[in-house]
Enzyme design. Structure first.
Site, PDB file in Angstrom:
ATOM      1  N   LYS A  26       9.233 -73.008  13.210  1.00 42.93           N
ATOM      2  CA  LYS A  26       8.272 -73.762  12.378  1.00 42.93           C
ATOM      3  C   LYS A  26       9.049 -73.979  10.912  1.00 42.93           C
ATOM      4  O   LYS A  26       9.748 -73.383  10.667  1.00 42.93           O
ATOM      5  CB  LYS A  26       7.160 -72.999  12.367  1.00 42.93           C
ATOM      6  CG  LYS A  26       6.318 -72.977  13.732  1.00 42.93           C
ATOM      7  CD  LYS A  26       4.786 -72.527  13.902  1.00 42.93           C
ATOM      8  CE  LYS A  26       4.168 -72.285  15.048  1.00 42.93           C
ATOM      9  NZ  LYS A  26       2.899 -71.651  15.087  1.00 42.93           N
ATOM     10  N   PHE A  72      -9.558 -74.755  11.798  1.00 44.50           N
ATOM     11  CA  PHE A  72      -8.023 -74.765  11.132  1.00 44.50           C
ATOM     12  C   PHE A  72      -7.191 -75.840  11.586  1.00 44.50           C
ATOM     13  O   PHE A  72      -6.244 -75.864  11.164  1.00 44.50           O
ATOM     14  CB  PHE A  72      -7.456 -73.236  12.026  1.00 44.50           C
ATOM     15  CG  PHE A  72      -7.283 -73.393  13.201  1.00 44.50           C
ATOM     16  CD1 PHE A  72      -6.192 -73.822  13.872  1.00 44.50           C
ATOM     17  CD2 PHE A  72      -8.282 -72.555  14.280  1.00 44.50           C
ATOM     18  CE1 PHE A  72      -6.013 -74.020  15.300  1.00 44.50           C
ATOM     19  CE2 PHE A  72      -8.040 -72.825  15.622  1.00 44.50           C
ATOM     20  CZ  PHE A  72      -7.102 -73.434  16.197  1.00 44.50           C
ATOM     21  N   ARG A 100       6.818 -64.955  24.559  1.00 49.59           N
ATOM     22  CA  ARG A 100       5.914 -64.582  23.740  1.00 49.59           C
ATOM     23  C   ARG A 100       5.907 -63.149  23.359  1.00 49.59           C
ATOM     24  O   ARG A 100       5.453 -62.670  22.384  1.00 49.59           O
ATOM     25  CB  ARG A 100       4.426 -64.931  24.620  1.00 49.59           C
ATOM     26  CG  ARG A 100       4.400 -66.557  24.653  1.00 49.59           C
ATOM     27  CD  ARG A 100       2.858 -66.796  25.779  1.00 49.59           C
ATOM     28  NE  ARG A 100       1.848 -66.462  25.027  1.00 49.59           N
ATOM     29  CZ  ARG A 100       1.101 -66.991  24.149  1.00 49.59           C
ATOM     30  NH1 ARG A 100       1.572 -68.197  23.556  1.00 49.59           N
ATOM     31  NH2 ARG A 100       0.159 -66.678  23.657  1.00 49.59           N
ATOM     32  N   THR A 106      -0.046 -63.519  17.194  1.00 48.07           N
ATOM     33  CA  THR A 106      -0.311 -64.849  16.648  1.00 48.07           C
ATOM     34  C   THR A 106      -0.345 -64.519  15.002  1.00 48.07           C
ATOM     35  O   THR A 106       0.340 -65.334  14.317  1.00 48.07           O
ATOM     36  CB  THR A 106      -1.529 -65.684  16.996  1.00 48.07           C
ATOM     37  OG1 THR A 106      -1.243 -65.744  18.313  1.00 48.07           O
ATOM     38  CG2 THR A 106      -1.804 -66.945  16.355  1.00 48.07           C
ATOM     39  N   ARG A 120       7.719 -62.816  14.684  1.00 44.10           N
ATOM     40  CA  ARG A 120       6.608 -63.073  13.825  1.00 44.10           C
ATOM     41  C   ARG A 120       6.264 -62.377  12.646  1.00 44.10           C
ATOM     42  O   ARG A 120       6.163 -62.599  11.309  1.00 44.10           O
ATOM     43  CB  ARG A 120       5.311 -63.407  14.485  1.00 44.10           C
ATOM     44  CG  ARG A 120       5.410 -64.938  15.150  1.00 44.10           C
ATOM     45  CD  ARG A 120       4.122 -65.010  16.066  1.00 44.10           C
ATOM     46  NE  ARG A 120       3.947 -66.158  16.798  1.00 44.10           N
ATOM     47  CZ  ARG A 120       3.088 -66.631  17.721  1.00 44.10           C
ATOM     48  NH1 ARG A 120       2.407 -65.686  18.408  1.00 44.10           N
ATOM     49  NH2 ARG A 120       3.094 -67.884  18.056  1.00 44.10           N
ATOM     50  N   ASN A 130       3.255 -68.660  10.963  1.00 44.03           N
ATOM     51  CA  ASN A 130       3.597 -67.643  11.646  1.00 44.03           C
ATOM     52  C   ASN A 130       5.082 -67.874  12.191  1.00 44.03           C
ATOM     53  O   ASN A 130       5.634 -66.813  13.166  1.00 44.03           O
ATOM     54  CB  ASN A 130       2.400 -67.066  12.737  1.00 44.03           C
ATOM     55  CG  ASN A 130       2.510 -68.158  13.809  1.00 44.03           C
ATOM     56  OD1 ASN A 130       2.903 -69.394  13.642  1.00 44.03           O
ATOM     57  ND2 ASN A 130       1.526 -68.184  14.541  1.00 44.03           N
ATOM     58  N   HIS A 133       6.456 -70.606  17.737  1.00 40.01           N
ATOM     59  CA  HIS A 133       5.768 -71.114  18.624  1.00 40.01           C
ATOM     60  C   HIS A 133       6.204 -70.985  19.921  1.00 40.01           C
ATOM     61  O   HIS A 133       7.378 -70.976  20.292  1.00 40.01           O
ATOM     62  CB  HIS A 133       5.186 -72.691  18.463  1.00 40.01           C
ATOM     63  CG  HIS A 133       4.634 -73.067  19.811  1.00 40.01           C
ATOM     64  ND1 HIS A 133       3.343 -72.995  20.059  1.00 40.01           N
ATOM     65  CD2 HIS A 133       4.933 -73.867  20.751  1.00 40.01           C
ATOM     66  CE1 HIS A 133       2.957 -73.492  20.987  1.00 40.01           C
ATOM     67  NE2 HIS A 133       4.022 -74.071  21.603  1.00 40.01           N
TER      68      HIS A 133
END
Length: 216
Positions: A26, A72, A100, A106, A120, A130, A133
């Site tokens: 991100k 959000f 994951r 998260t 993260r 964070n 993804h």
């Protein structure tokens, strides 16, 4: 990302399939993308495709449509369209669960408390920014990969006996027909002729919905 489920990931036994998942570096971690790619490779993943893009707010809204209407959502869209991102297609056994697990919870703040070595915790900024993804399930991975890579075939790739069974069922009959026709036609360039014939007579042509993504 706020709103994503944080269920415990249960690692399965190695399967006969190589699974694919979408990963995104991100905007808040894009300057660390080379480091993150190195960690990905050292963690047993293959990077099949990657693409650096800058999403428009409309494209970010489309990608996160499942969160539409949540409190959000506006800030999520603003964040994901605030700068370039790196989309990657990763592959390995049980890729979705393994990725994951590697990126962790998260919420970055929670991740630093409970999983300090996860990505993260290392690269995230706060509860929403964070850094990374990962697709939450197989159906989401299909949709998300096709969003960024419209021409991708995202079904699991069979290996071993499963691959032999697939070839016997879905490939060999068509190939045999093509080779039989090749012998009848006796073209000047048999390799090119067979390639064209297979393209024309492929019974397994994918039908993929295209999504427009703006390049940075």
């Amino acid at each position: 990302m706020t709103g994503e489920s944080e269920e415990k990931i249960t690692m399965e036994q190695p399967s006969i399939y190589v699974e694919k998942t979408l990963a995104i570096v991100k905007p808040d971690a894009i300057n660390k993308s080379e480091e993150i790619e190195d960690i990905i490779l050292r963690s047993g993943f293959s990077i099949l495709q990657k693409r650096r893009v800058h999403l428009t707010p409309e494209q970010a809204s489309d990608f996160y449509a499942e969160h539409y209407g949540k409190l959000f959502f506006p800030s999520l869209v603003a964040y994901m369209s605030s700068g370039p991102i790196l989309a990657l297609v990763l592959a390995r056994d049980n890729a979705i669960a393994h990725w994951r697990e590697l990126i962790g919870p998260t919420n970055t703040i929670k991740a630093r408390q409970t999983h300090p070595d996860c990505l993260r915790a290392l690269y995230g900024t706060d509860d929403q920014r964070n850094a990374l993804h990962g697709s939450s399930c197989f159906s989401n991975s299909q949709r998300e990969i096709r969003f960024f890579f419209p021409d991708s075939i995202v079904e699991p790739v069979a290996v071993g006996q499963a691959a032999k069974d697939y070839l016997s069922r879905a490939v060999n009959p068509t190939l045999l027909k093509g080779l039989t026709q090749l012998c009848k036609e006796k073209p000047g360039d048999p390799v090119l002729w067979l390639a064209d014939w297979l393209l024309e007579n492929n019974p397994n042509k994918p039908q993929v919905q295209e999504y427009a993504v703006e390049e940075s």
